[in-house]
Design an enzyme around this catalytic site. Sequence first.
Site, PDB file in Angstrom:
ATOM      1  N   GLY A 156      -3.192  12.211  31.489  1.00 14.90           N
ATOM      2  CA  GLY A 156      -3.415  11.439  30.285  1.00 14.90           C
ATOM      3  C   GLY A 156      -4.873  11.352  29.889  1.00 14.90           C
ATOM      4  N   CYS A 157      -5.182  10.345  29.079  1.00 12.89           N
ATOM      5  CA  CYS A 157      -6.473  10.266  28.404  1.00 12.89           C
ATOM      6  C   CYS A 157      -7.662  10.037  29.337  1.00 12.89           C
ATOM      7  CB  CYS A 157      -6.438   9.156  27.354  1.00 12.89           C
ATOM      8  SG  CYS A 157      -5.279   9.452  25.991  1.00 12.89           S
ATOM      9  N   TYR A 158      -7.434   9.552  30.539  1.00 10.05           N
ATOM     10  CA  TYR A 158      -8.555   9.223  31.426  1.00 10.05           C
ATOM     11  C   TYR A 158      -8.981  10.377  32.323  1.00 10.05           C
ATOM     12  CZ  TYR A 158      -4.943   8.517  35.059  1.00 10.05           C
ATOM     13  OH  TYR A 158      -3.895   8.688  35.939  1.00 10.05           O
TER      14      TYR A 158
END
Length: 380
Positions: A156-158
């Site tokens: 995901g985004c991290y």
Amino acid sequence: MTVTLRGLSTAVPATVLVQDEVRDVFAAQPGLGRLGQRIVATSFNVSGIERRHSVLDELRWDAHPDDPVFFDAESGELLLPGTKVRNELYAEHATRLYVEAGRAAIEATPGIEASDVTHVITVSCTGFYAPGPDFMIARDLGLNPGVERYHLGFMGCYASIPALRIASQLAKADASAVVLVVSVELCTLHLRASNDPDTIVASSLFADGAGSAIVTARPTEPGERAFDLDRFATRITPVGEGDMAWKIGDHGFEMVLSNAIPAIIDDHITGALEPLFAHDDALAAALASDAASDAVEHWAIHPGGRSILDKVESRLVLTEAQLVPARETLRDYGNMSSATVLFVLRNILHSDAAADGDRVAAMAFGPGLTVESALLTVRV
């Protein structure tokens, strides 16, 4: 030993999506109810985004393919291709961006050649194929046949922050190591029309882009702009596991992005920073007294959405200027998942406001709900 982030580079595909035009397309889809139309209008209008980029040429109004796959410009209807079709397009377009971004990072790092790269770390959550992007980079950039390769997928985004942490650990273990980190996300491959609020919000935010950098303990060159990688931290919030998720469906990857996320971040952002600042008494004291904005000059916050940036700014008592790099990235590129924080960091590094010795706090949020953070120092 000082490990440095160098050659920070970004790349985007050519197709530009103007936010107002995309809004009107989604709002006009057959089967969209009145409530869905209102959610589309609100989500797109308050997103803080003016334009985004996509690998899908057929999303351009002047594109009229004989056999449209995603968008029929004649009828204005968004189509619903299967996951296999979307993933095949990912393999085609992502490879090009991985190689382009990887080459850019090497060329932007003085004194480093492709033959010097000892490790490759690739990052993505928007597609899969094997041999994977790590292999394609090694092949197309002519890296050493023995280069070590790793891929962080579906986090995901991290995910770019853990990638930088792993790269830093490799460089600390071997002072001669040169680690190439490349994140490529093609989020628009998974956009689709829907009455579901989470899907609508995702359609209003996500975009395509690539970020890359070199991580090494080798000394920087005179006049080179770079970051020292000082420290990393991870924090899983006690709530929010079901509020941000990424699943594989029959018609692409399905994002769960609930409207509770900004409130969760608001409640737990200070606690998420505590382990990052704990080793520095001055920073820890500043955080405890709501003076973090004074102790850390620059904030590379992942712009998951405008409301998230608003909550972070308010809770940490940051100045408007400190959120400009994140808001500019959101405005001009949208949310490119894991690649986005690299765009924000590059914005900071090349801004007139960045001075030698300035501290930078980077944060990104993803499924779990997980907060990944890093502390950096500007070197110019």
